[in-house]
Motif scaffolding. Structure first.
Motif, mmCIF file in Angstrom:
data_model
loop_
_atom_site.group_PDB
_atom_site.id
_atom_site.type_symbol
_atom_site.label_atom_id
_atom_site.label_comp_id
_atom_site.label_asym_id
_atom_site.label_seq_id
_atom_site.Cartn_x
_atom_site.Cartn_y
_atom_site.Cartn_z
ATOM 1 N N TYR A 1 -16.930 7.692 -0.133
ATOM 2 C CA TYR A 1 -17.068 9.102 -0.549
ATOM 3 C C TYR A 1 -18.526 9.529 -0.671
ATOM 4 O O TYR A 1 -18.826 10.524 -1.326
ATOM 5 C CB TYR A 1 -16.315 9.315 -1.879
ATOM 6 C CG TYR A 1 -14.867 8.916 -1.728
ATOM 7 C CD1 TYR A 1 -13.957 9.795 -1.136
ATOM 8 C CD2 TYR A 1 -14.424 7.657 -2.093
ATOM 9 C CE1 TYR A 1 -12.638 9.410 -0.925
ATOM 10 C CE2 TYR A 1 -13.103 7.267 -1.889
ATOM 11 C CZ TYR A 1 -12.222 8.155 -1.305
ATOM 12 O OH TYR A 1 -10.913 7.775 -1.085
ATOM 13 N N ALA B 1 -11.842 5.315 11.879
ATOM 14 C CA ALA B 1 -13.183 4.809 12.195
ATOM 15 C C ALA B 1 -13.953 4.523 10.914
ATOM 16 O O ALA B 1 -14.145 5.409 10.088
ATOM 17 C CB ALA B 1 -13.956 5.822 13.035
ATOM 18 N N PHE C 1 -9.761 0.690 -5.565
ATOM 19 C CA PHE C 1 -9.016 0.992 -4.330
ATOM 20 C C PHE C 1 -7.860 -0.005 -4.161
ATOM 21 O O PHE C 1 -8.065 -1.221 -4.167
ATOM 22 C CB PHE C 1 -9.984 0.935 -3.156
ATOM 23 C CG PHE C 1 -9.392 1.270 -1.816
ATOM 24 C CD1 PHE C 1 -8.370 2.207 -1.693
ATOM 25 C CD2 PHE C 1 -9.875 0.656 -0.674
ATOM 26 C CE1 PHE C 1 -7.835 2.523 -0.451
ATOM 27 C CE2 PHE C 1 -9.363 0.966 0.574
ATOM 28 C CZ PHE C 1 -8.329 1.899 0.683
ATOM 29 N N LYS D 1 -13.138 10.507 5.494
ATOM 30 C CA LYS D 1 -13.156 11.476 4.392
ATOM 31 C C LYS D 1 -13.942 12.716 4.823
ATOM 32 O O LYS D 1 -13.402 13.599 5.444
ATOM 33 C CB LYS D 1 -13.694 10.800 3.131
ATOM 34 C CG LYS D 1 -13.002 9.471 2.804
ATOM 35 C CD LYS D 1 -11.523 9.628 2.539
ATOM 36 C CE LYS D 1 -10.868 8.275 2.281
ATOM 37 N NZ LYS D 1 -9.439 8.369 2.052
ATOM 38 N N ASP E 1 -18.747 -0.148 -1.444
ATOM 39 C CA ASP E 1 -17.825 0.693 -0.687
ATOM 40 C C ASP E 1 -18.161 2.147 -0.999
ATOM 41 O O ASP E 1 -17.888 2.641 -2.093
ATOM 42 C CB ASP E 1 -16.389 0.338 -1.094
ATOM 43 C CG ASP E 1 -15.343 1.087 -0.271
ATOM 44 O OD1 ASP E 1 -15.695 2.092 0.387
ATOM 45 O OD2 ASP E 1 -14.174 0.678 -0.310
ATOM 46 N N CYS F 1 -17.206 -0.133 -5.848
ATOM 47 C CA CYS F 1 -16.657 1.041 -5.171
ATOM 48 C C CYS F 1 -17.332 2.255 -5.796
ATOM 49 O O CYS F 1 -17.066 2.607 -6.947
ATOM 50 C CB CYS F 1 -15.140 1.074 -5.390
ATOM 51 S SG CYS F 1 -14.308 2.355 -4.453
ATOM 52 N N VAL G 1 -11.143 0.253 5.760
ATOM 53 C CA VAL G 1 -10.263 -0.717 5.108
ATOM 54 C C VAL G 1 -10.114 -1.954 5.997
ATOM 55 O O VAL G 1 -10.107 -3.090 5.505
ATOM 56 C CB VAL G 1 -8.906 -0.059 4.734
ATOM 57 C CG1 VAL G 1 -8.065 0.292 5.932
ATOM 58 C CG2 VAL G 1 -8.108 -0.965 3.805
ATOM 59 N N ASN H 1 -12.540 4.838 -6.236
ATOM 60 C CA ASN H 1 -11.202 5.374 -5.987
ATOM 61 C C ASN H 1 -10.242 4.542 -6.833
ATOM 62 O O ASN H 1 -10.271 3.320 -6.715
ATOM 63 C CB ASN H 1 -10.866 5.213 -4.491
ATOM 64 C CG ASN H 1 -9.435 5.609 -4.171
ATOM 65 O OD1 ASN H 1 -8.735 6.186 -4.983
ATOM 66 N ND2 ASN H 1 -9.001 5.267 -2.974
ATOM 67 N N TYR I 1 0.865 -1.187 0.000
ATOM 68 C CA TYR I 1 0.000 0.000 0.000
ATOM 69 C C TYR I 1 0.900 1.235 0.000
ATOM 70 O O TYR I 1 1.889 1.291 0.729
ATOM 71 C CB TYR I 1 -0.869 -0.026 1.268
ATOM 72 C CG TYR I 1 -1.974 0.998 1.281
ATOM 73 C CD1 TYR I 1 -3.259 0.665 0.895
ATOM 74 C CD2 TYR I 1 -1.727 2.311 1.683
ATOM 75 C CE1 TYR I 1 -4.275 1.605 0.907
ATOM 76 C CE2 TYR I 1 -2.745 3.262 1.690
ATOM 77 C CZ TYR I 1 -4.013 2.889 1.311
ATOM 78 O OH TYR I 1 -5.016 3.823 1.318
HETATM 79 C C1 LIG Z 1 -12.821 3.439 -1.653
HETATM 80 C C2 LIG Z 1 -12.194 3.470 -0.327
HETATM 81 N N1 LIG Z 1 -12.599 2.629 0.607
HETATM 82 C C3 LIG Z 1 -12.054 2.621 1.822
HETATM 83 C C4 LIG Z 1 -11.055 3.490 2.137
HETATM 84 C C5 LIG Z 1 -10.437 3.381 3.492
HETATM 85 O O1 LIG Z 1 -10.841 4.325 4.330
HETATM 86 P P1 LIG Z 1 -10.521 4.212 5.890
HETATM 87 O O2 LIG Z 1 -9.656 5.366 6.180
HETATM 88 O O3 LIG Z 1 -11.856 4.255 6.529
HETATM 89 O O4 LIG Z 1 -9.844 2.911 6.146
HETATM 90 C C6 LIG Z 1 -10.582 4.393 1.216
HETATM 91 C C7 LIG Z 1 -9.487 5.310 1.565
HETATM 92 O O5 LIG Z 1 -8.824 5.896 0.769
HETATM 93 C C8 LIG Z 1 -11.161 4.377 -0.059
HETATM 94 O O6 LIG Z 1 -10.744 5.203 -1.007
#
Ligand SMILES: Cc1ncc(COP(=O)(O)O)c(C=O)c1O
Length: 360
Positions: free
Chosen positions: A196, A235, A118, A226, A193, A162, A94, A166, A16
Motif C-alpha cells: 500500500y 503483477a 495479511f 492496489k 511488505d 507489513c 503474494v 493489512n 484464504y
Molecule cells: C499486505 C499485502 N501484501 C500482499 C498482497 C498481495 O497482493 P498481490 O495482489 O500483489 O498478490 C496484499 C493483498 O491484499 C496485501 O494486503
C-alpha cells in the motif's frame, strides 16, 4: 492404514478468503448494483493504455513470454535507481512472498510476523513447511517491533513487516523501523511488505526501498494490484540484494509473470501521473471516512492505506451481514473486526449510511 494423499498438517490451515462477487450478491438481493469494499482494490478501472497493451500482448499469446521479464525489471530498476539484478517479479506479490519464503526457509525454520496481519502469511509459511511465529499486535493494532526483535531465535530465517499493515491500516514509524533493522541479525531476511506504499502520506513512515533498500538482508515487496489497479492481472515485484533476488528468481514458477501482465505493468508505469491522481482521491476519501466512521466506531486506528479497520469484536459478523444485506461487501475477521476498503466517493457514502444504520 492408508496414507493420506495430501499433507495432513495442511488440515489445520485456514483457507484464504477472497472477497465475494458483487454481481452474485446484487442478483441475490434483486439490486441493480452491489459494491465490493472487501479486497482493497481501487474502484477506477484500468489506467489509460493498459487495456490496449494487454490486447497487443495477447495477440502474441501463442509464444512464451520473456522468462527474464527484462523490460519490466529494467523499467522498475530505472524508476527506483537500482541495478536490474536486484529486481524480481511474480504473479502478484503474494506469489513473490511465497518464493522468498521458499528461497530462504525450509522445514524447521521460523518465519516471524505480527498478527493480525495479511492472511496469506500463515498459508504461505505452512505451505513451505516452515513454522509461523506470530507476535501479537499492539493494543493500537500495529506491529510491536521491539517484541518482534525479541522473538527472533536461531531458527528465524525471515521477519515480515507489513507497512502499512493489512488489515489494520496501521503503520510503523521511522524511529521504530530504524531500531528494528539494526536489531535484526544480518543472517535473517527482513521482508518489508509495502503493498500500500502509494497511499502513504505520513512523512514519518519510511519508504523501505529508499531508506533500507541497500541493506543486504532487506527485501522490499510491492505490487501493481492496489494503487496501480492491476489486481486481476497479477503483477508483483521485489527489490533485494542481487544474491537474494537471484535465489528468488530460481524458485519462481517459470513464465508466471505472463506476457499480458508484463505489458500491462509497463503501460501502467507510463500512466504514473494518473495513478497518483487516483491515489490522491483515495487519500482524501480516507480522511473523510475516518472522520465519518469514527463518529460511529471511535476506536478506528489511523490508516495509511486504502482501507479502514473497524475493531468491533463480537459485532463483526453481524455488522458484515448487515452490510451485505444492503448490498455492500466488506471483509469480516470474526470476533476481531471488519476491514472496509475505499470505493468511489458515492460508494463510500453508501457504506457510511449503511454503517450508521447499524450503529444507530
Ligand atoms: C499486505 C499485502 N501484501 C500482499 C498482497 C498481495 O497482493 P498481490 O495482489 O500483489 O498478490 C496484499 C493483498 O491484499 C496485501 O494486503
Amino acid at each position: 492404514m492408508s496414507r493420506p494423499l495430501t499433507r495432513a498438517d495442511l488440515d489445520a490451515l485456514p483457507s484464504y478468503v477472497p472477497g465475494r462477487n458483487p454481481a452474485d450478491l446484487a442478483r441475490e438481493l434483486g439490486l441493480t448494483e452491489a459494491i465490493k469494499l472487501a479486497s482493497n482494490e481501487v474502484p477506477f478501472g484500468l489506467l489509460p493504455g493498459v487495456a490496449e497493451a494487454v490486447a497487443e500482448a495477447a495477440a502474441q499469446g501463442h509464444r512464451y513470454p520473456d522468462m527474464g521479464v527484462l523490460a519490466l525489471r529494467e523499467a522498475l530498476a530505472e524508476r527506483f535507481k537500482v541495478d536490474v539484478d536486484r529486481v524480481a517479479t511474480g504473479c502478484g506479490s503474494v506469489a513473490l512472498f511465497e518464493h522468498v519464503v521458499k528461497a530462504a526457509a525450509t522445514r524447521g525454520d521460523e518465519v516471524l510476523y505480527s498478527w493480525r496481519s495479511f492472511e496469506a502469511y500463515p498459508i504461505v509459511v505452512a505451505g513451505v513447511g516452515a513454522t509461523s511465529v506470530r507476535v501479537p499486535n499492539t493494543p493500537g493494532h500495529g506491529h510491536d517491533l521491539e517484541a518482534m526483535a525479541a522473538a527472533i531465535t536461531p531458527k528465524t530465517r525471515i521477519v515480515v513487516v507489513c507497512n502499512p499493515n493489512n488489515p489494520t491500516g496501521t503503520s510503523v514509524g521511522r524511529a521504530a523501523m530504524d531500531a528494528f533493522v539494526d536489531a535484526v541479525p544480518s543472517d535473517v531476511l527482513i521482508v518489508v511488505d509495502e503493498a500500500y506504499r502509494e497511499f502513504v502520506t505520513d512523512p514519518d513512515v519510511p519508504d523501505a526501498l529508499e531508506e533500507y533498500g541497500d541493506r543486504p538482508n532487506v527485501v522490499v515487496l510491492r505490487t501493481f494490484s492496489k494503487a496501480w489497479g492491476l489486481a486481476g492481472l497479477r503483477a508483483g515485484y521485489l527489490v533485494a540484494a542481487p544474491e537474494v533476488a537471484d535465489a528468488v528468481r530460481k524458485v519462481v514458477t517459470p513464465f508466471s509473470t505472463n506476457a499480458c501482465v508484463q505489458a500491462a505493468a509497463l503501460a501502467a508505469l507510463e500512466a504514473d501521473v494518473e495513478m497518483r491522481r487516483r491515489a490522491a482521491i483515495m487519500i482524501s476519501e480516507r480522511d473523510r471516512l475516518t472522520t465519518a466512521l469514527r463518529a460511529l466506531v471511535p476506536q478506528i486506528p489511523d490508516s495509511q492505506s486504502n482501507f479502514l479497520w473497524l475493531p468491533i469484536g463480537e459485532q463483526t459478523v453481524p455488522f458484515a451481514k448487515h452490510c451485505e444485506s444492503r448490498g455492500v461487501i466488506v471483509r469480516p475477521f470474526a470476533g476481531e473486526g471488519v476491514r472496509a476498503s475505499f470505493g468511489t466517493p458515492e460508494q463510500n457514502d453508501r457504506f457510511v449510511a449503511v454503517a450508521s444504520e447499524f450503529f444507530a
